[in-house]
Design a protein around this motif. Sequence first.
Motif, PDB file in Angstrom:
ATOM      1  N   TRP A 165       0.816  -1.207   0.000  1.00 62.57           N
ATOM      2  CA  TRP A 165       0.000   0.000   0.000  1.00 62.57           C
ATOM      3  C   TRP A 165       0.853   1.262   0.000  1.00 62.57           C
ATOM      4  CZ3 TRP A 165      -5.348  -0.006  -0.235  1.00 62.57           C
ATOM      5  CH2 TRP A 165      -5.981  -1.234  -0.034  1.00 62.57           C
ATOM      6  N   ASP A 166       2.074   1.137   0.501  1.00 66.18           N
ATOM      7  CA  ASP A 166       2.962   2.298   0.623  1.00 66.18           C
ATOM      8  C   ASP A 166       4.380   1.767   0.723  1.00 66.18           C
ATOM      9  OD1 ASP A 166       4.475   4.502   1.256  1.00 66.18           O
ATOM     10  OD2 ASP A 166       3.234   5.155   2.948  1.00 66.18           O
ATOM     11  N   THR A 206       7.126   3.091   0.812  1.00 65.98           N
ATOM     12  CA  THR A 206       8.092   3.807   1.645  1.00 65.98           C
ATOM     13  C   THR A 206       8.117   3.216   3.049  1.00 65.98           C
ATOM     14  OG1 THR A 206       6.532   5.484   2.449  1.00 65.98           O
ATOM     15  CG2 THR A 206       7.666   5.926   0.359  1.00 65.98           C
ATOM     16  N   ARG A 207       7.178   2.319   3.321  1.00 65.81           N
ATOM     17  CA  ARG A 207       7.066   1.688   4.635  1.00 65.81           C
ATOM     18  C   ARG A 207       7.377   0.195   4.542  1.00 65.81           C
ATOM     19  NH1 ARG A 207       3.908   4.325   8.497  1.00 65.81           N
ATOM     20  NH2 ARG A 207       3.142   2.339   9.320  1.00 65.81           N
ATOM     21  N   ASN A 209      -6.808   4.786   7.090  1.00 65.18           N
ATOM     22  CA  ASN A 209      -6.409   6.010   7.782  1.00 65.18           C
ATOM     23  C   ASN A 209      -6.309   7.172   6.779  1.00 65.18           C
ATOM     24  OD1 ASN A 209      -3.914   5.816   6.466  1.00 65.18           O
ATOM     25  ND2 ASN A 209      -2.855   4.973   8.247  1.00 65.18           N
ATOM     26  N   PRO A 210      -6.078   8.391   7.260  1.00 65.74           N
ATOM     27  CA  PRO A 210      -6.029   9.548   6.346  1.00 65.74           C
ATOM     28  C   PRO A 210      -4.973   9.428   5.250  1.00 65.74           C
ATOM     29  CG  PRO A 210      -6.266  10.295   8.612  1.00 65.74           C
ATOM     30  CD  PRO A 210      -6.024   8.820   8.682  1.00 65.74           C
ATOM     31  N   GLN A 211      -3.967   8.592   5.479  1.00 69.22           N
ATOM     32  CA  GLN A 211      -2.924   8.405   4.467  1.00 69.22           C
ATOM     33  C   GLN A 211      -3.304   7.330   3.446  1.00 69.22           C
ATOM     34  OE1 GLN A 211      -2.076   8.222   7.989  1.00 69.22           O
ATOM     35  NE2 GLN A 211      -1.894  10.454   7.823  1.00 69.22           N
ATOM     36  N   GLY A 212      -4.486   6.732   3.622  1.00 72.50           N
ATOM     37  CA  GLY A 212      -4.954   5.723   2.679  1.00 72.50           C
ATOM     38  C   GLY A 212      -4.482   4.317   2.968  1.00 72.50           C
ATOM     39  N   ARG A 213      -3.841   4.126   4.106  1.00 68.71           N
ATOM     40  CA  ARG A 213      -3.388   2.784   4.472  1.00 68.71           C
ATOM     41  C   ARG A 213      -4.465   2.073   5.288  1.00 68.71           C
ATOM     42  NH1 ARG A 213       1.053   5.750   6.130  1.00 68.71           N
ATOM     43  NH2 ARG A 213       0.648   5.152   8.290  1.00 68.71           N
ATOM     44  N   GLN A 270      -6.144   7.891  15.606  1.00 69.20           N
ATOM     45  CA  GLN A 270      -6.681   8.091  14.266  1.00 69.20           C
ATOM     46  C   GLN A 270      -7.551   6.922  13.836  1.00 69.20           C
ATOM     47  OE1 GLN A 270      -3.627   8.523  11.314  1.00 69.20           O
ATOM     48  NE2 GLN A 270      -2.885   6.433  11.499  1.00 69.20           N
TER      49      GLN A 270
END
Length: 559
Positions: free
Chosen positions: A259-260, A262-263, A517-521, A385
Amino acid sequence: MKKIGLKYTTIFTIGGLSFVFGAFASRVFERVPITPAIVLEAQKVIGFNFTQPQADSMLNNLNQWNVYYERFRALKMPNSIVPALSFNPIPVGFVPQDKTNGFVLGKTATVKLPADKNELAFFTVRQLAELIRTKQITSVELTKFYIDRLKKYDPKLLFIVTLTEELALKQAGQADAEIKAGKYKGVLHGIPYGVKDLLATNGYKTTFGAVPFKDQTIDMDATVVTKLEQAGAVLCAKLTLGELAQGDVWFGGKTKNPWDTTRGSSGSSAGPASAVSAGCLPFAIGSETLGSIVSPSTECGDTGLRPSFGRISKFGAMALSWSMDKLGPITRSVEDAAIVFNAIQGTDPNDLSTIAANFNYNGNVKSLKGYKIGYTKADFERKSQNQASDSLTLVKLKELGAELIPIDYPREIPTSSMGIILSAEAGAAFQHLLLDGRTDGMVLQRKSSWPNTFRSAQFIPAVEYIQANRARTMLIQAWYEKLKGLDLYVSPSLGNLNLNITNLTGNPCVVLPNGFNPQGRPMSITFTGQLFGEGKLLQAAQAYQTATDFHTKHPALNF
């Protein structure tokens, strides 16, 4: 003589169990005689205040015990040797939920092969099984499809240690031949999967994700691998884990969250969670000692099942903590988790920690009317969150007919202090890495990483380890009393206290997506069952998941 990695070993059998003894080189430590001054300094580590005469009187015992330690170390016991002490999670007065065995899958709609084969990536096991059963696709075709995806996305996500392509195509071909001959074994027949690379697989490396073991081969199959082969499943890959089951960093790099990217994917079931999330496998086998299925499943938006302690054989799996390790599936749906769990659960004469228990599951349960579901009130009231999504989960459970009952933790018992149990057992399991200096070659060397934990663990007194386990007995009983009358309970997924308690008590849990969450994860919620209560646990989680659609979302994979 057999070769394991680059070291020659001797294998012999006692009572049907195989033990492996290696000729590993050890550092030579010159034993220094213990003096009263040494005792008086050392006692500061364990919090005592002995006098000079008392210290002097201990010398005979302490020097003799040092000789004993040397004798134990000379045995060069490998990770596969299990302590003679077995952990039993069953509280006094325990009454199991499931009185009988039964496994009924829910009714499924007709499944058609999609015009765009890429859509298969995010089909559930149940959907793929229907395609195979109705001969719309062969196991070989499906296996090649997933192997291609594994190869395509691994360079970016780093979730593969070893691709088992030759074995997979052989098993898939066998599955197709059996199905053609009318010998269909069930929903896992011909379905591709992967395993965390701490499970022994004959003919392939089993690296534990760590530099000291990156060339290790173990010439046997773990019981879980054997059971899945018997069910007709197709092993496509040995998947990454953070080194020695900590985090998501292994000797080949850091496994990423689809999903991301960078993580990291979190850990330590890093590869299984990442590969399933990315649609590169329908399911994978992970493990948990203290959050290693819950955490990466949450990070990557999967559905993960951590079964009760003793439900699934650990024979052939790397031991980190003999009294806390559990194996379980990471999947795309609760129903898939139930399918895989049903295939791999049960006792094993090769693993004396397995415990006989019934499993009664009916996938047709849609209403939760009559269910008494607890919720950890303080966790849901805590600002985060995830709070809105978690609160909406409670609303949905009420809509499904459940009676919600607030519960609290047994806070009078020092749960976090029992972390020395895991540290002591891990320190014993990998003491040989300290003795031969191989911890120096491990990737992570922070104060919180295994090399330092292993060193620190050598100073945990046996007496305090036993005291921690006595406190654990109190915790098991106290938690059982608090959960009496409940079918299960829910809690935010990454609450440390809940994770600590349930990994110590052995209770099962299912973690599943409940929002973004707000970051889309993805975010998740945890359903936790009574000990050996996987039947009602999975039924309730399946009813909730069927009434929501979070598990049907998947990452865009725009890389």
